[in-house]
Design a protein around this motif. Structure first.
Motif, PDB file in Angstrom:
ATOM      1  N   ALA A 191       0.838  -1.207   0.000  1.00  0.00           N
ATOM      2  CA  ALA A 191       0.000   0.000   0.000  1.00  0.00           C
ATOM      3  C   ALA A 191       0.868   1.250   0.000  1.00  0.00           C
ATOM      4  O   ALA A 191       0.584   2.235  -0.702  1.00  0.00           O
ATOM      5  N   THR A 192       1.974   1.216   0.767  1.00  0.00           N
ATOM      6  CA  THR A 192       2.903   2.348   0.815  1.00  0.00           C
ATOM      7  C   THR A 192       3.619   2.516  -0.514  1.00  0.00           C
ATOM      8  O   THR A 192       3.737   3.640  -1.039  1.00  0.00           O
ATOM      9  N   TYR A 223       2.664   1.556  -3.450  1.00  0.00           N
ATOM     10  CA  TYR A 223       1.728   2.013  -4.475  1.00  0.00           C
ATOM     11  C   TYR A 223       1.461   3.506  -4.325  1.00  0.00           C
ATOM     12  O   TYR A 223       1.443   4.253  -5.314  1.00  0.00           O
ATOM     13  N   TYR A 224       1.267   3.956  -3.099  1.00  0.00           N
ATOM     14  CA  TYR A 224       1.036   5.389  -2.853  1.00  0.00           C
ATOM     15  C   TYR A 224       2.216   6.213  -3.377  1.00  0.00           C
ATOM     16  O   TYR A 224       2.021   7.210  -4.092  1.00  0.00           O
ATOM     17  N   GLU A 225       3.419   5.794  -3.037  1.00  0.00           N
ATOM     18  CA  GLU A 225       4.605   6.536  -3.479  1.00  0.00           C
ATOM     19  C   GLU A 225       4.733   6.520  -5.010  1.00  0.00           C
ATOM     20  O   GLU A 225       5.081   7.548  -5.619  1.00  0.00           O
ATOM     21  N   GLN A 271       2.321   6.253  -7.203  1.00  0.00           N
ATOM     22  CA  GLN A 271       1.289   7.071  -7.811  1.00  0.00           C
ATOM     23  C   GLN A 271       1.542   8.561  -7.593  1.00  0.00           C
ATOM     24  O   GLN A 271       1.236   9.382  -8.464  1.00  0.00           O
ATOM     25  N   VAL A 272       2.105   8.909  -6.441  1.00  0.00           N
ATOM     26  CA  VAL A 272       2.484  10.309  -6.214  1.00  0.00           C
ATOM     27  C   VAL A 272       3.555  10.726  -7.221  1.00  0.00           C
ATOM     28  O   VAL A 272       3.504  11.824  -7.787  1.00  0.00           O
ATOM     29  N   GLN A 275      -5.249   8.140  -8.643  1.00  0.00           N
ATOM     30  CA  GLN A 275      -5.703   7.600  -7.360  1.00  0.00           C
ATOM     31  C   GLN A 275      -4.543   6.890  -6.672  1.00  0.00           C
ATOM     32  O   GLN A 275      -3.652   6.336  -7.319  1.00  0.00           O
ATOM     33  N   THR A 276      -4.531   6.879  -5.353  1.00  0.00           N
ATOM     34  CA  THR A 276      -3.369   6.401  -4.602  1.00  0.00           C
ATOM     35  C   THR A 276      -3.682   5.265  -3.631  1.00  0.00           C
ATOM     36  O   THR A 276      -2.800   4.842  -2.892  1.00  0.00           O
ATOM     37  N   SER A 277      -4.916   4.768  -3.628  1.00  0.00           N
ATOM     38  CA  SER A 277      -5.296   3.728  -2.666  1.00  0.00           C
ATOM     39  C   SER A 277      -5.106   2.348  -3.252  1.00  0.00           C
ATOM     40  O   SER A 277      -5.455   2.091  -4.400  1.00  0.00           O
ATOM     41  N   TRP A 278      -4.601   1.439  -2.444  1.00  0.00           N
ATOM     42  CA  TRP A 278      -4.367   0.046  -2.809  1.00  0.00           C
ATOM     43  C   TRP A 278      -4.794  -0.840  -1.655  1.00  0.00           C
ATOM     44  O   TRP A 278      -4.552  -0.489  -0.501  1.00  0.00           O
ATOM     45  N   GLN A 283      -9.581   0.991  -4.896  1.00  0.00           N
ATOM     46  CA  GLN A 283      -9.654   2.440  -5.033  1.00  0.00           C
ATOM     47  C   GLN A 283     -10.560   3.025  -3.945  1.00  0.00           C
ATOM     48  O   GLN A 283     -11.609   2.479  -3.620  1.00  0.00           O
TER      49      GLN A 283
END
Length: 228
Positions: free
Chosen positions: A194-195, A197-199, A201-202, A218-221, A224
């Motif tokens: 999850a971390t 993926y967030y990084e 996508q940012v 979108q940044t959630s894993w 969505q």
């Protein structure tokens, strides 16, 4: 989820959908594949659904299934959806890790179609993990490209079972090449993905901004955040 268990690449349930479209908020299931791997044992299940709507030509060109074929040979859509979710839950209950390439697509579809669906067990997303472990490798990150990199055969891309088997093999290869993945507990590995993926996508959002492009990334894993 067993907080003390570790990712075991010998016990996996690999999952893939072929659908009516690319928007997980509106897509319907056309085929659902679930491949159970437990040691040397493997069991394949692929279900064809009648999505109840026209399958766009663009989607048919990808997976090869027409509206007419799905109507004639497919099971009722909600029946396939319910069995898919039941088998995923059973897999988790049996201690399997769910393998889903680009999980935010397939799992978000399940949530959109059945709001009661929740992620109650471990998920391993080779798309996210490969992007982390081979961050600077050039080229696309489609399943076909990633399979080519890891030497995994994929002769029938966009056929649900073929994609599910290939994703499982990539997951196994990743675990062999990066054994630290098996040192995480399943709970830790979920948090790490999850971390990551967030990084990722940012960083993608920043790239779009540098190109002067407008994009809602979108940044959630693994599901969505706005899919409900």
């Amino acid at each position: 989820m067993n907080a003390t268990a570790h990712f075991d690449p010998s016990h996996m349930l690999s999952f893939d959908l072929e659908t009516t479209g690319v928007d997980p908020g509106t897509a319907k299931i056309v085929t659902s594949a679930l491949v159970t791997i437990n040691g040397r044992d493997r069991e394949d299940l692929e279900m064809l659904a009648d999505p109840g709507v026209e399958i766009p030509e663009a989607a048919s060109k990808v997976h090869g299934i027409t509206t007419e074929h799905a109507r004639e040979h497919g099971r009722p859509h909600d029946e396939v959806l319910a069995e898919t979710i039941e088998r995923i839950r059973t897999g988790w209950g049996n201690g399997a890790t769910l393998i889903v390439y680009n999980a935010t697509y397939d799992l978000s579809i399940l949530r959109a179609l059945e709001p009661s669906f929740t992620v109650d067990g471990p998920v391993f997303d080779p798309f996210v993990v490969d992007r982390k472990m081979n961050r600077f490798r050039k080229g696309k990150r489609t399943l076909e490209n990633v399979c080519a990199h890891y030497g995994v055969p994929l002769d029938n891309a966009h056929e649900a079972t073929a994609d599910a088997v290939a994703a499982a093999r990539v997951a196994w290869k990743l675990a062999r090449e990066f054994p630290e993945l098996t040192q995480f507990t399943t709970e830790e590995l979920m948090v790490e993905q999850a971390t990551w993926y967030y990084e990722q996508q940012v960083d993608l959002q920043k790239w779009f901004e540098k190109q002067g492009k407008q994009a809602d990334v979108q940044t959630s894993w693994p599901i969505q955040a706005n899919i409900d």
